[in-house]
Enzyme design. Structure first.
Site, PDB file in Angstrom:
ATOM      1  N   ILE A 188       1.081  -1.369   0.021  1.00 39.24           N
ATOM      2  CA  ILE A 188       0.021   0.014  -0.190  1.00 39.24           C
ATOM      3  C   ILE A 188       0.956   1.324  -0.042  1.00 39.24           C
ATOM      4  CG2 ILE A 188      -1.704   1.227   1.281  1.00 39.24           C
ATOM      5  CD1 ILE A 188      -2.606  -1.333   2.741  1.00 39.24           C
ATOM      6  N   GLY A 189       0.853   1.875  -1.103  1.00 39.69           N
ATOM      7  CA  GLY A 189       1.438   3.244  -0.966  1.00 39.69           C
ATOM      8  C   GLY A 189       2.817   2.918  -1.843  1.00 39.69           C
ATOM      9  N   ALA A 190       3.227   1.971  -2.302  1.00 38.99           N
ATOM     10  CA  ALA A 190       4.559   1.729  -2.928  1.00 38.99           C
ATOM     11  C   ALA A 190       4.577   2.479  -4.247  1.00 38.99           C
ATOM     12  CB  ALA A 190       4.651   0.286  -3.224  1.00 38.99           C
ATOM     13  N   GLY A 191       3.651   2.794  -4.854  1.00 41.36           N
ATOM     14  CA  GLY A 191       3.582   3.677  -6.203  1.00 41.36           C
ATOM     15  C   GLY A 191       3.021   2.651  -7.455  1.00 41.36           C
ATOM     16  N   GLU A 210      -6.943  -1.335 -10.574  1.00 43.43           N
ATOM     17  CA  GLU A 210      -7.991  -2.018  -9.738  1.00 43.43           C
ATOM     18  C   GLU A 210      -9.167  -1.014  -9.207  1.00 43.43           C
ATOM     19  OE1 GLU A 210      -7.717  -4.680  -5.712  1.00 43.43           O
ATOM     20  OE2 GLU A 210      -6.109  -3.641  -6.336  1.00 43.43           O
ATOM     21  N   TYR A 222     -10.813  -0.846   7.833  1.00 45.47           N
ATOM     22  CA  TYR A 222      -9.588  -0.270   8.652  1.00 45.47           C
ATOM     23  C   TYR A 222     -10.108   0.171  10.144  1.00 45.47           C
ATOM     24  CZ  TYR A 222      -6.585  -0.312   4.389  1.00 45.47           C
ATOM     25  OH  TYR A 222      -6.064  -0.672   3.617  1.00 45.47           O
ATOM     26  N   ASP A 261      -2.073  -2.520 -12.624  1.00 49.37           N
ATOM     27  CA  ASP A 261      -1.506  -2.133 -11.075  1.00 49.37           C
ATOM     28  C   ASP A 261      -1.806  -3.222 -10.159  1.00 49.37           C
ATOM     29  OD1 ASP A 261      -4.172  -1.914 -10.617  1.00 49.37           O
ATOM     30  OD2 ASP A 261      -3.743   0.320  -9.734  1.00 49.37           O
ATOM     31  N   GLU A 322      -7.081   5.443   5.062  1.00 48.23           N
ATOM     32  CA  GLU A 322      -5.636   4.738   5.301  1.00 48.23           C
ATOM     33  C   GLU A 322      -4.953   5.431   6.409  1.00 48.23           C
ATOM     34  OE1 GLU A 322      -5.103   3.313   0.665  1.00 48.23           O
ATOM     35  OE2 GLU A 322      -4.343   5.127   1.172  1.00 48.23           O
TER      36      GLU A 322
END
Length: 374
Positions: A188-191, A210, A222, A261, A322
């Site tokens: 999550i957040g890796a690009g 996605e 969450y 992605d 998030e």
């Protein structure tokens, strides 16, 4: 992500090794400014406005995330690096390299340092002829005429000779043609979405992203992971199956390949982390039944990012649900991916450490990532 713009750049040289000067400029533009879509023929033309050696001229189509003034600044820097010294006196002179912005889509820009469209382009055959090679139907936003029409009406009677040697487009060094389907994955957040999108734009690929924003269970998960883990993973299982089945089966004759992605295996990786024993056993049975015939990517890219940078990226993109993700959860996801990838023998896997790279905002980092794919 920043919206890119299309620029039309005119290049010229009449000092030193002229063809080499043009190629070095093309390479530098690609390296520091953006993706080059098309390059015209190279033409020999007489010096315009002064007595001097013949010029070699060409034009190119550039796609860049930079604003027009930033593009101009970088073009001037490239000129300087290639040995051009600008004379402050008025008039034309010989030059190692000359780089001008002719057009920026249908923009009209008038500042102290930048005039777009270039105010003299319609008077210069050495601009219009190569520009016509690559943008004949593009309309001049002030004169409201196509480039082909401006070329016909141009009163410049200079005779241009086309060269039989073409400049090389630097993007051709990346041979994506051997792949039909590339999947980009990461924590999550890796690009992963940013990289997949940039590859699709630069190399004419069909982009599959996605669909998760409308999943009603994601914000709830969450807030209360134990309660909503199973319905969340089941909904993702169904959604990913439906999407990937539809998108992979729909051919696009105008695209060279597919880049996504995500790959469906992420469902198994995430569910192993979030679900309890019996739930995961049931989930895995359903997964194996649904995905046994799904097409595998010819290239699977995993972007490794350290937890600190992941948290920075998550906070920067600002999705409210998030913002309270814990480090342990991110580290479990990363471990899950790496453990899975160790066992894969039928996937062509590239693990790229992007912990010290900013390939979204730094073009040099983006090109570095591309090189790791080959």
């Amino acid at each position: 992500m920043t919206t890119s713009k299309t620029f039309y750049i005119a290049l010229g040289s009449n000092k030193g090794n002229k063809f080499k000067n043009l190629q070095l400029a093309v390479d530098a533009i690609y390296q520091h400014i953006g993706s080059i879509k098309l390059i015209s023929k190279v033409y020999k033309s007489p010096a315009f406005g002064f007595e001097g050696d013949d010029f070699l001229n060409c034009c190119l189509v550039l796609e860049s995330d930079f604003k027009p003034q930033n593009v101009l600044d970088r073009l001037l820097e490239i000129e300087t690096n290639l040995g051009r010294t600008r004379n402050k006196k008025e008039g034309y002179e010989a030059r190692t390299i000359d780089l001008d912005i002719a057009l920026v889509e249908d923009d009209i820009i008038s500042t102290k340092t930048l005039q777009v469209p270039h105010p003299e382009m319609q008077k210069r055959r050495f601009v219009l002829l190569p520009l016509n090679d690559i943008a004949s139907k593009v309309i001049h936003p002030k004169l409201e005429k196509e480039i082909s029409v401006l070329l016909e009406e141009c009163e410049d009677e200079s005779v241009l000779e086309p060269s039989n040697i073409w400049l090389k487009n630097p993007s051709r060094q990346y041979n994506f043609s051997k792949y039909n389907y590339i999947a980009v994955e990461g924590n999550i957040g890796a690009g992963k979405t940013s990289l997949a999108t940039k590859i699709a734009q630069d190399f004419n690929a069909k982009l599959i992203l996605e669909r998760f924003a409308d999943n009603p269970f994601l914000p709830k998960f969450y807030e209360d992971a134990n309660r909503y883990a199973f319905p969340l993973e089941m909904s993702f299982l169904a959604d990913r199956y439906q999407q990937i089945s539809d998108d992979l089966s729909q051919l696009d004759l105008f695209k060279h390949f597919i880049v996504s992605d995500y790959y469906v295996i992420k469902s198994l990786i995430f569910s192993k982390i979030t679900l309890k024993g019996d739930e995961f056993t049931l989930y895995r049975k359903l997964f194996n039944l649904m995905y046994k015939d799904i097409k595998k990517p010819e290239l699977y890219v995993y972007l490794y990012q350290n937890t600190e940078r992941l948290q920075e990226n998550i906070k920067q993109r600002g999705r409210e649900y998030e913002q309270n993700i814990e480090n342990d959860y991110l580290e479990h996801i990363n471990s899950g991916y790496l453990e899975f990838l160790k066992t894969q023998t039928d996937l062509n896997v590239k693990i790229i450490d992007v912990a010290d790279k900013d390939f979204v905002n730094q073009r040099e980092d983006y090109l570095w990532v591309l090189k790791q794919l080959f």
